[in-house]
Design a protein around this motif. Structure first.
Motif: not given
Lengths: 113, 115
Positions: A45-74
């Motif tokens: 497990x790396x990360x979990x995102x739930x809210x639109x626009x949410x962004x989380x980071x762990x060490x050198x890895x950052x994950x984002x969830x877009x505002x519409x909650x249909x796309x994520x990037x790592x």
């Protein structure tokens, strides 16, 4: 049913370079998971995102969830050999309390020294 | 602490045979999941247990597949009359309570090969 598409399917990156992996859902995401898998091993497990626009980071890895909650990037900054593996995004379909995860097909990341 | 463990790590069997795959979840986790992962694909949900009962078995492909969790801890996935198409890595995961905010912790998997 919900489907997740990951891009690219595979990626070879020079050590030290940055990279981005994308995950697109056919439906609104109620929860988006990122896992990493090494060959012959289980999922880490790396990360979990739930809210639109949410962004989380762990060490050198950052994950984002877009505002519409249909796309994520790592995004991985300054990649290292230890980052090599298969990255899987997974969605909580949200229509039951079972919280089963629907996974994408994965992105295979190789790091070139 | 101990993570999710699965046995055996590898299983080779002949077409038509019966196999059992075992999963030991993290102690205290009430939710347990089975997934199947084919080569080059992401894991595919099979069944979810909350305690001893199967709360969602919608992912089981057919009636040759069955899973139990009689005491609410260890689970066994049973496959009857195996077919070559059953070859895959079978992953088990557990989570504290099964809520959609819980993280699922995965075991290393059992690689099943049906000859």
């Amino acid at each position: 049913s919900q489907e997740l598409e990951q891009s690219p399917q595979s990626l070879i990156v020079q050590e030290g370079k940055n990279l981005t992996i994308n995950c697109t859902s056919s439906k609104t995401l109620y929860g988006l998971y990122w896992y990493k898998q090494k060959y012959g091993e289980g999922l880490i497990f790396l990360m979990m995102l739930q809210k639109g626009g949410e962004e989380k980071s762990h060490e050198k890895i950052t994950a984002k969830l877009d505002e519409k909650k249909q796309q994520s990037s790592l995004h991985i900054t300054a990649s290292q050999p230890s980052h090599a593996g298969i990255y899987l995004c997974g969605a909580d379909p949200g229509y039951s309390s079972a919280s089963k995860i629907i996974f994408g097909s994965g992105t295979r990341l190789s790091i070139r020294p | 602490g101990a993570g999710v463990s699965q046995t055996p790590s590898n299983k080779v069997t002949e077409k038509g045979k019966y196999v059992e795959l075992r999963c030991d979840p993290i102690s205290g986790h009430t939710a347990l999941y089975w997934y199947r992962q084919s080569l080059g694909q992401g894991p595919e949900f099979l069944i979810y247990f909350q305690g001893t009962g199967a709360a969602d078995d919608s992912g089981l492909p057919n009636d040759r597949f069955f899973a139990v969790r009689p005491e609410g801890s260890v689970s066994t996935l049973k496959i009857q009359r195996t077919e070559r198409g059953d070859s895959a890595v079978y992953l088990c995961a557990s989570s504290p309570s099964g809520r959609d905010t819980d993280t699922q912790y995965f075991g290393p998997g059992t690689r099943l090969t049906v000859l």
